[in-house]
Structure formats: C-alpha cells, structure tokens
Write an enzyme that holds these catalytic residues in place. Structure first.
Site, PDB file in Angstrom:
ATOM      1  N   ASP A  94      22.121  29.108  74.935  1.00  0.00           N
ATOM      2  CA  ASP A  94      22.557  29.461  76.284  1.00  0.00           C
ATOM      3  C   ASP A  94      24.067  29.240  76.396  1.00  0.00           C
ATOM      4  O   ASP A  94      24.547  28.134  76.158  1.00  0.00           O
ATOM      5  CB  ASP A  94      21.822  28.579  77.300  1.00  0.00           C
ATOM      6  CG  ASP A  94      21.948  29.085  78.726  1.00  0.00           C
ATOM      7  OD1 ASP A  94      23.020  29.640  79.060  1.00  0.00           O
ATOM      8  OD2 ASP A  94      21.005  28.919  79.509  1.00  0.00           O
ATOM      9  N   LYS A  99      29.425  29.926  83.421  1.00  0.00           N
ATOM     10  CA  LYS A  99      30.248  29.436  84.521  1.00  0.00           C
ATOM     11  C   LYS A  99      31.000  28.177  84.093  1.00  0.00           C
ATOM     12  O   LYS A  99      30.439  27.302  83.427  1.00  0.00           O
ATOM     13  CB  LYS A  99      29.378  29.140  85.744  1.00  0.00           C
ATOM     14  CG  LYS A  99      28.735  30.386  86.341  1.00  0.00           C
ATOM     15  CD  LYS A  99      27.907  30.047  87.564  1.00  0.00           C
ATOM     16  CE  LYS A  99      27.273  31.309  88.160  1.00  0.00           C
ATOM     17  NZ  LYS A  99      26.430  30.993  89.339  1.00  0.00           N
ATOM     18  N   GLU A 145      15.951  24.166  63.199  1.00  0.00           N
ATOM     19  CA  GLU A 145      16.393  25.274  64.046  1.00  0.00           C
ATOM     20  C   GLU A 145      16.186  24.872  65.507  1.00  0.00           C
ATOM     21  O   GLU A 145      15.069  24.512  65.904  1.00  0.00           O
ATOM     22  CB  GLU A 145      15.632  26.561  63.752  1.00  0.00           C
ATOM     23  CG  GLU A 145      16.117  27.731  64.606  1.00  0.00           C
ATOM     24  CD  GLU A 145      15.413  29.043  64.306  1.00  0.00           C
ATOM     25  OE1 GLU A 145      15.696  30.030  65.012  1.00  0.00           O
ATOM     26  OE2 GLU A 145      14.576  29.080  63.382  1.00  0.00           O
ATOM     27  N   ASP A 166      26.806  35.698  70.801  1.00  0.00           N
ATOM     28  CA  ASP A 166      27.451  36.961  71.184  1.00  0.00           C
ATOM     29  C   ASP A 166      28.314  36.761  72.415  1.00  0.00           C
ATOM     30  O   ASP A 166      28.751  37.730  73.034  1.00  0.00           O
ATOM     31  CB  ASP A 166      26.393  38.048  71.448  1.00  0.00           C
ATOM     32  CG  ASP A 166      25.495  37.721  72.632  1.00  0.00           C
ATOM     33  OD1 ASP A 166      25.374  36.518  72.968  1.00  0.00           O
ATOM     34  OD2 ASP A 166      24.898  38.646  73.217  1.00  0.00           O
ATOM     35  N   ASP A 188      11.872  23.979  70.464  1.00  0.00           N
ATOM     36  CA  ASP A 188      12.065  24.714  71.709  1.00  0.00           C
ATOM     37  C   ASP A 188      11.183  24.081  72.775  1.00  0.00           C
ATOM     38  O   ASP A 188      10.338  23.237  72.459  1.00  0.00           O
ATOM     39  CB  ASP A 188      11.733  26.203  71.538  1.00  0.00           C
ATOM     40  CG  ASP A 188      12.586  27.100  72.444  1.00  0.00           C
ATOM     41  OD1 ASP A 188      12.602  26.844  73.658  1.00  0.00           O
ATOM     42  OD2 ASP A 188      13.226  28.041  71.943  1.00  0.00           O
ATOM     43  N   PHE A 200      16.949  40.948  70.538  1.00  0.00           N
ATOM     44  CA  PHE A 200      17.939  40.553  71.539  1.00  0.00           C
ATOM     45  C   PHE A 200      19.350  40.838  71.036  1.00  0.00           C
ATOM     46  O   PHE A 200      20.192  41.373  71.764  1.00  0.00           O
ATOM     47  CB  PHE A 200      17.773  39.061  71.840  1.00  0.00           C
ATOM     48  CG  PHE A 200      18.880  38.484  72.668  1.00  0.00           C
ATOM     49  CD1 PHE A 200      18.911  38.656  74.038  1.00  0.00           C
ATOM     50  CD2 PHE A 200      19.910  37.772  72.083  1.00  0.00           C
ATOM     51  CE1 PHE A 200      19.939  38.133  74.801  1.00  0.00           C
ATOM     52  CE2 PHE A 200      20.937  37.241  72.831  1.00  0.00           C
ATOM     53  CZ  PHE A 200      20.951  37.428  74.200  1.00  0.00           C
ATOM     54  N   GLU A 201      19.618  40.505  69.778  1.00  0.00           N
ATOM     55  CA  GLU A 201      20.950  40.747  69.223  1.00  0.00           C
ATOM     56  C   GLU A 201      21.250  42.237  69.171  1.00  0.00           C
ATOM     57  O   GLU A 201      22.373  42.676  69.475  1.00  0.00           O
ATOM     58  CB  GLU A 201      21.036  40.136  67.825  1.00  0.00           C
ATOM     59  CG  GLU A 201      22.403  40.264  67.176  1.00  0.00           C
ATOM     60  CD  GLU A 201      22.451  39.626  65.800  1.00  0.00           C
ATOM     61  OE1 GLU A 201      23.499  39.736  65.140  1.00  0.00           O
ATOM     62  OE2 GLU A 201      21.447  39.015  65.393  1.00  0.00           O
ATOM     63  N   ASP A 219      13.156  17.725  73.582  1.00  0.00           N
ATOM     64  CA  ASP A 219      14.615  17.688  73.611  1.00  0.00           C
ATOM     65  C   ASP A 219      15.158  17.453  72.204  1.00  0.00           C
ATOM     66  O   ASP A 219      14.901  16.415  71.591  1.00  0.00           O
ATOM     67  CB  ASP A 219      15.056  16.563  74.542  1.00  0.00           C
ATOM     68  CG  ASP A 219      16.536  16.590  74.851  1.00  0.00           C
ATOM     69  OD1 ASP A 219      17.306  17.193  74.087  1.00  0.00           O
ATOM     70  OD2 ASP A 219      16.936  15.987  75.866  1.00  0.00           O
TER      71      ASP A 219
END
Length: 300
Positions: free
Chosen positions: A206, A210, A131, A242, A156, A281-282, A183
């Site tokens: 993320d 932009k 994950e 999302d 993470d 968050f979702e 990483d």
C-alpha cells in the site's frame, strides 16, 4: 500487494454517533439517554447494549472458520501501533472456505508472537523466503510452482486471499507454501530466529499516497532494522511498486541503511527478475501508463 492491503488486527474504533441519535447506537449514552427515567426499562436497555458489545468482541477474536485463521492472533499480547495495512473481511467464496477448512491446519499459522518458528521443520529443510502482502496469491502460487526448492512463508491479513492461495497451491501440487495470518512486524520481531531467512519479497505494498499517511508505509528505516537480523548474509530484499514517490522513498531508505547494498550497478532500480510474475494488477497499471520499479538489495 497494493490491490490487497498489507500485513492485521482490529481497525480503529468508529467515531461516536451524534447526540441526537435515540436508538440503534452502539457507542454509549446519548442526549436522549440522559433524560430517560431510571428503572427496569433502562436496566434492560443497558443489558442489551452490553450483550451486543460482547457479541462484537467475540466476533473480532474468533476465527471465521473452525480451525482457521484467527481474527486478531496477537490479541493483547503486543502493543497497538501505527499499521501499514488496512484489515478487512471481504466475502469468502465456497472454494476459499473449503481450502481454509481443509488446508489451514496443515499449511497455515497465526502470528501470535508467542513462539519462535522452526523454519527447517516447517519447510522440511528448504531455504525460506518471506513474502509480505500477497493479495489473492496468484503470483505467490506461480513462484512456488516454478521454484519448488524454495519455501515461501507468505504473510497477509486478507481472509479470501489466504484461502485462495491455499487452494491454488493445493491445485498445483505445491507443498512449499505456508500462509501466515497477522502482523508481519510481530513475525519479524518475535517469531523468526536470527539469520533464518534467505530473502524477503514486498510486492506492491500500500503506497499510502497522502502525505499525512506516509508514516504508515512499510519500507521505513525501523522496518529494515527488524529485517536485517533475520536475513542470512547475502539474502536479497526485493521490493516492487508502481507508485513513483514510494519507489523513490524505498530507494532512498534502502540505500541509506548500513546493512543493505544495492545489487544494481548504477545504484538505481533493477530490471524485473524473470522469477517475479507479471500480475493482473500490475498489467492493469502498465496499461494505464504506470511505471513499475523493482529494487533488489543484498543483506551485508
């Protein structure tokens, strides 16, 4: 997950301060310095600046906690490249610090790119799913508790999230979670054996909305080229986002890759599998009218 940036190293150096800055600058000479007389005072100021730079360098390289995750585990061993994450060092709570100090030596590892992991030994023979980007770890901890027969290698760079996940797993009595700091690209390229993983999960990475930042998005053809060899045949790549434009890019990139096949019969998005928890968050995104897309592709 998008509420916590992905997968570790040092952020870009700050821009030099304006030449009118006379004191407090950590970026070198200023206009005032150029006209300052040489001598003992100048030598002392230069020595102080050098000592300040050295302290900052050590802080970037040393763990925040004894025996805990390293600040920059790959160090200078691997090239700097465009990152798909924004490393940051937020405040760590007492509980998170306790979990890091107690459990990191047992369940944590740094992605240093110096060795190939023995996943059978690391997870006592369990099948292992990778994950990438777990945020504060609530969903990861729940999936680990719900499916103790599957090992989760969770990657993470967010120190509070690492401590939080370790604490949640410990509280639930889950022993099938390992937390990797660093990483994910280096992990995939340098530290995983071919056909060693039973799946990959990338939830709410993320989106880099932009246009000039789209090159930083994780799900790219080059990333899938790294993923395919370390997955077993039939292993599932499960992505969720999302952010509609990113979902479209994910679908396009995964569909075009010759090593992956869409499990959705219509060639589109898949329903949310029951094993993927609905995160806080979702839920907030859904309340705002966001549409969440799941993609499940099998490694051919």
């Amino acid at each position: 997950m998008s509420e916590q940036p992905l997968n570790p190293t040092t952020a870009a150096a700050p821009e030099p301060e304006a030449a009118t800055t006379v004191t407090g600058s950590a970026t070198g000479s200023t206009a005032a310095d150029a006209t300052a007389p040489a001598g003992p005072a100048a030598d002392e100021a230069a020595a102080l600046r050098a000592a300040s730079f050295e302290r900052a360098r050590r802080l970037r390289q040393e763990p925040r906690f004894p025996g805990g995750p390293a600040a920059d585990p790959a160090g200078s061993h691997h090239e700097r490249r465009i990152r798909s994450f924004q490393p940051r060092r937020s405040r760590v709570t007492t509980g998170q610090q306790d979990a890091l100090e107690r459990l990191w030596p047992k369940w944590g590892l740094d992605i240093d790119g110096k060795r190939v992991l023995d996943l059978d030994q690391l997870f006592d023979g369990l099948p292992v799913v990778l994950e990438i980007g777990f945020g504060m770890g609530e969903a990861t901890a729940q999936m680990a508790a719900d499916d103790p027969g599957t090992g989760i290698l969770a990657v993470d760079v967010h120190t509070p999230g690492q401590g939080n996940l370790l604490g949640l797993a410990d509280k639930a009595g889950s022993t099938n979670v390992r937390v990797a700091n660093g990483d994910a690209v280096i992990l995939l390229r340098e530290m995983l054996a071919h056909e060693s993983l039973d799946g990959l999960r990338v939830y709410f990475p993320d989106p880099w909305p932009k246009a000039r930042h789209h090159k930083r998005r994780l799900i790219q053809p080059e990333f899938l080229d790294l993923v395919a060899p370390v997955l077993k045949p039939g292993a599932i790549v499960h992505c969720a986002t999302d952010w509609e434009p990113y979902a479209e890019q994910m679908l396009e990139v995964l569909t075009a890759h010759p090593r992956f096949a869409n499990t959705a019969a219509d060639g589109g998005y898949a329903p949310r599998p029951a094993f993927r928890p609905l995160t806080r968050f979702e839920g907030q995104g859904l309340d705002k009218g966001h549409v969440v897309h799941d993609l499940l592709f099998a490694r051919i």
